[in-house]
Design a protein around this motif. Structure first.
Motif, PDB file in Angstrom:
ATOM      1  N   ASP A 186       0.825  -1.175   0.027  1.00 24.20           N
ATOM      2  CA  ASP A 186      -0.067  -0.086   0.134  1.00 24.20           C
ATOM      3  C   ASP A 186       0.893   1.348   0.055  1.00 24.20           C
ATOM      4  OD1 ASP A 186      -2.300  -1.387   0.073  1.00 24.20           O
ATOM      5  OD2 ASP A 186      -2.603  -1.401   2.064  1.00 24.20           O
ATOM      6  N   ARG A 187       0.531   2.039  -0.761  1.00 24.49           N
ATOM      7  CA  ARG A 187       0.974   3.645  -0.844  1.00 24.49           C
ATOM      8  C   ARG A 187      -0.291   4.655  -0.527  1.00 24.49           C
ATOM      9  NH1 ARG A 187       3.677   5.352  -5.609  1.00 24.49           N
ATOM     10  NH2 ARG A 187       2.060   4.309  -6.989  1.00 24.49           N
ATOM     11  N   ASN A 188      -0.980   4.127   0.439  1.00 26.27           N
ATOM     12  CA  ASN A 188      -2.140   4.950   0.643  1.00 26.27           C
ATOM     13  C   ASN A 188      -1.951   5.929   1.658  1.00 26.27           C
ATOM     14  OD1 ASN A 188      -3.767   3.541  -1.331  1.00 26.27           O
ATOM     15  ND2 ASN A 188      -4.261   1.961   0.217  1.00 26.27           N
ATOM     16  N   THR A 223       0.636   7.655  -3.919  1.00 27.84           N
ATOM     17  CA  THR A 223      -0.205   7.635  -4.866  1.00 27.84           C
ATOM     18  C   THR A 223      -0.333   9.018  -5.163  1.00 27.84           C
ATOM     19  OG1 THR A 223      -2.305   7.414  -3.979  1.00 27.84           O
ATOM     20  CG2 THR A 223      -1.310   5.528  -4.728  1.00 27.84           C
ATOM     21  N   GLU A 225      -3.063  10.504  -5.296  1.00 23.96           N
ATOM     22  CA  GLU A 225      -4.297  10.845  -4.258  1.00 23.96           C
ATOM     23  C   GLU A 225      -3.573  11.280  -2.954  1.00 23.96           C
ATOM     24  OE1 GLU A 225      -7.560   8.990  -1.141  1.00 23.96           O
ATOM     25  OE2 GLU A 225      -6.443   7.791  -2.681  1.00 23.96           O
TER      26      GLU A 225
END
Length: 388
Positions: A186-188, A223, A225
């Motif tokens: 995850d790169r959230n 990301t 976002e």
């Protein structure tokens, strides 16, 4: 004059290797380059140099562009990445040989100097003290009070700008790098990460009292976002730029059109062909150009292209002093320089690794006028620190 051999040398620089390329001629002249690659395939990079050596050995090293284009043609189906890093290193070693033979700095081969000095910023400020304080003999970043103290140190040592990463101080300080390593994919973004960066910058500001401007490098860790959320969270905190790595120019252009601060990117791009779509889509305010990975002349071509788009350049430089000398020469050869990246915290023996060290005073590096890069590698020091 003919090239007699190409050789790669490794040394253990604590948490990564430093890799050098040595080109020796039949009359004993030596040209140096740095080809450090600590995130890809260091041994593979050395293997590529060995594979390409037959295209270089027995040739006149002064025909640099001809040799480089032969290397491009031989590797045309595998452009960029470690291939380009090897070609860039060969190019730089040959340029060092040529300039030394003429008794001039490398920048003189490209119409320089455009300047006698260049502003620098303290890179990985806090990052190194969080992840490698043991090998650099620096204080551990154990608390936000330590960040405040580091901010004071930045100003006391004359730096007017510094760059940090996603650093979380503590008993076990962390540098968050989900785009490169660690569990999960995850790169959230998260509210916790946003809050940690805000607290980090506020502590730095308390220490610097606003007398040194910050840069935050997000690398590949979020990301688009997530980058936008961080940009909103850091709005109003005086960033010189927000640094972001991206492979898609449209995504980066969307970030730049929304973020309130300038966007810097490009350290992962190779040659002017790689930079062109990012410039054409107005995706960046500052082009981060890696001079040792691209090769000096190829990096100058990138800067020349960027200048036609009214874009400044900043060398991507997190290596030994030899790379700093190479990047400083590049800064002297181009008109559109923003600042030069330098690491301050590093292994204690770094100053002995090269025959000279950069002269930095009050946040400014004096570009040396000596022949070639104005510094060579001390092979005895390399041998004292084998890798691995």
């Amino acid at each position: 004059m003919k090239v007699a051999s190409l050789e790669t040398l490794f040394c253990d620089a604590g948490w990564r290797p430093w890799i050098f390329l040595k080109a020796t001629t039949d009359d004993g002249a030596v040209g140096w380059a740095e080809i450090t690659d600590s995130h890809g395939s260091p041994r593979g990079l050395a293997g590529i140099v060995e594979d390409l050596a037959p295209l270089v050995v027995e040739r006149d090293p002064r025909a640099v562009e001809r040799i480089v284009w032969d290397l491009f043609r031989a590797t045309r189906q595998s452009p960029g990445s470690v291939i380009q890093k090897a070609i860039g290193g060969i190019e730089n070693a040959l340029l060092d040989l040529k300039a030394k033979a003429l008794g001039i700095p490398v920048y003189e081969l490209f119409g320089g100097p455009t300047r006698d000095d260049v502003d620098v910023y303290w890179s990985h400020c806090g990052t190194t003290r969080a992840r490698a304080w043991q090998v650099t003999n620096t204080d551990k970043l154990a608390s936000y009070d330590d960040v405040v103290a580091l901010g004071r140190e930045v100003v006391e040592r004359g730096f007017k700008a510094f760059k940090t990463n996603i650093v979380v101080p503590g008993d076990d300080p962390q540098v968050l790098m989900p785009g490169f390593q660690g569990p999960g994919l995850d790169r959230n973004p998260s509210t916790e990460l946003e809050a940690a960066l805000v607290r980090l910058l506020d502590a730095f500001r308390e220490g610097t009292q606003g007398n040194a401007e910050p840069i935050v490098d997000l690398n590949f860790n979020l990301t688009a976002e997530g980058v936008l959320r961080i940009a909103r969270a850091l709005d109003g905190r005086g960033l010189i730029w927000l640094e972001v790595d991206a492979f898609d120019p449209n995504a980066l252009a969307a970030i730049r059109s929304t973020a309130s601060m300038p966007i810097c990117s490009g350290e992962n791009l190779y040659t002017n062909r790689g930079f062109r779509p990012f410039l054409e889509t107005a995706a960046l305010d500052v082009a981060s150009v890696d001079v040792i990975w691209n090769g000096f002349h190829q990096a100058k071509k990138i800067a020349d292209l960027a200048e036609t788009f009214e874009v400044n350049c900043a060398p991507h430089n997190y290596y030994s002093h030899l790379a700093t000398f190479i990047s400083a020469q590049w800064c002297a050869a181009i008109p559109n320089v923003r600042m030069l990246e330098v690491d301050v915290d590093d292994v204690p023996w770094r100053e002995q690794l090269t025959t000279a060290v950069p002269e930095i005073r009050d946040g400014t590096l004096t570009i040396p006028p000596g022949p070639g890069w104005a510094a060579d590698v001390n092979q005895e020091v390399v041998a004292e620190h084998p890798w691995p």
